[in-house]
Design a protein around this motif. Structure first.
Motif, short mmCIF file in Angstrom:
data_model
loop_
_atom_site.label_atom_id
_atom_site.label_comp_id
_atom_site.label_asym_id
_atom_site.label_seq_id
_atom_site.Cartn_x
_atom_site.Cartn_y
_atom_site.Cartn_z
N LEU A 1 109.03 23.26 -16.02
CA LEU A 1 109.45 23.89 -14.78
C LEU A 1 108.77 25.23 -14.56
CD1 LEU A 1 113.23 22.94 -14.76
CD2 LEU A 1 111.48 22.21 -13.12
N HIS A 2 108.53 25.99 -15.62
CA HIS A 2 107.83 27.27 -15.46
C HIS A 2 106.44 27.03 -14.85
CE1 HIS A 2 110.43 30.39 -16.88
NE2 HIS A 2 110.64 29.81 -18.05
N LYS B 1 112.26 27.29 -3.52
CA LYS B 1 112.29 26.36 -4.65
C LYS B 1 113.70 25.79 -4.83
CE LYS B 1 110.33 29.94 -6.50
NZ LYS B 1 109.48 30.52 -5.44
N LEU C 1 107.00 26.14 -11.18
CA LEU C 1 107.44 27.32 -10.43
C LEU C 1 106.31 28.31 -10.23
CD1 LEU C 1 110.91 27.78 -12.14
CD2 LEU C 1 110.54 27.23 -9.72
N GLN C 2 105.46 28.43 -11.22
CA GLN C 2 104.31 29.33 -11.07
C GLN C 2 103.40 28.85 -9.95
OE1 GLN C 2 101.74 29.57 -14.54
NE2 GLN C 2 101.14 31.66 -14.03
N GLN D 1 112.32 23.68 -19.49
CA GLN D 1 111.89 24.97 -18.94
C GLN D 1 110.38 25.15 -18.99
OE1 GLN D 1 114.32 28.50 -19.63
NE2 GLN D 1 115.89 27.24 -20.61
N ASP E 1 104.78 29.69 -6.39
CA ASP E 1 105.04 31.08 -6.03
C ASP E 1 104.85 31.29 -4.53
OD1 ASP E 1 105.52 33.87 -6.62
OD2 ASP E 1 103.38 34.19 -6.24
N PHE F 1 115.01 29.79 -9.08
CA PHE F 1 115.33 28.79 -8.05
C PHE F 1 116.18 29.43 -6.95
CE2 PHE F 1 114.21 25.74 -11.38
CZ PHE F 1 113.54 24.77 -10.64
#
Length: 239
Positions: free
Chosen positions: A108-109, A120, A112-113, A105, A116, A144
């Motif tokens: 992945l955070h 995803k 993912l940030q 995580q 934005d 996701f």
């Protein structure tokens, strides 16, 4: 298959020639390189070609072969590739990272940030986790939009019982997309047995390379998209 359920086809693309074949047929593409080793991040030039094609393009961000573990340097590479995808105006990224049988995580955070504003997709790193149902819930909580999975099996056809369970567990909260070995001969049965409406395929044809090329270690074949298979797969999803 009931006409009220739109069936979506995503195609793996690793060349400009494949982009041209997909135009007007694929609903979206996963842009990548190195399909023979599970897929890697595509080149800048191919990303530009995808943008010019007008196809809905989701870029695989996988900087290394092997497993889905990320060290700090590899994670930095992935984040920069995501930023580049976003700067080019492409539609989404396909990412995944694992540690100790679960999603990583922290890694992945960060990805993912950087992603934005993009769609995803969690790729088949999902298929190596210990608990797919808990991981599905985690993926939703993390933001996701889609999970690409074979149900943890070698192929989506073999994993269709698990895919059906994942679809039930998702309950409309996230898109489950079947991938691995999906083709025109089995997609109708996969759809029927799972209730899925989103499918991922390569439609691959392989051309043998000259013996000298093979002898020197440059690979035994070149991958291309079999247009007849692509059209047959699309027709099977439309019938």
């Amino acid at each position: 298959m009931p006409p009220s359920r739109p069936m979506l086809l995503e195609v793996c693309v690793e060349s400009a020639a494949a982009l041209a074949v997909c135009e007007g047929v694929a609903d979206r593409i996963e842009l990548c390189s190195g399909l023979d080793i599970g897929g890697l991040t595509p080149s800048h030039g191919l990303m530009q070609q995808a943008r010019a094609s007008g196809l809905e393009t989701h870029v695989l961000v996988r900087p290394q072969i092997g497993d889905f573990a990320f060290d700090a340097v590899t994670l930095e590479m992935a984040v920069e590739d995501i930023k580049h995808t976003k700067a080019l105006g492409l539609h989404g990224v396909v990412i995944g990272a694992t540690a100790k049988g679960a999603l990583d995580q922290d890694a992945l955070h960060k990805m993912l940030q950087a992603a934005d504003g993009l769609t995803k997709t969690l790729h088949r790193a999902f298929d190596v986790v210990d608990d797919q149902f808990a991981t599905l819930d985690t993926a939703i909580a993390m933001g996701f939009d889609r999970i690409l999975t074979s149900g943890g099996a070698t192929t989506a056809f073999a994993g269709r019982a698990q895919l059906a369970k994942l679809q039930d567990h998702a309950n409309g909260r996230i898109e489950i997309m079947a991938g691995s070995g999906v083709n025109s001969a089995n997609v109708a049965e996969i759809a029927r047995d799972t209730g899925l409406t989103s499918f991922h395929a390569s439609c691959t044809a392989k051309t043998a390379m000259p013996p000298k090329t093979v002898e020197l270690g440059f690979g035994p074949h070149r991958r291309t998209i079999d247009k007849a298979e692509l059209l047959s797969l699309k027709a099977a999803l439309s019938s």
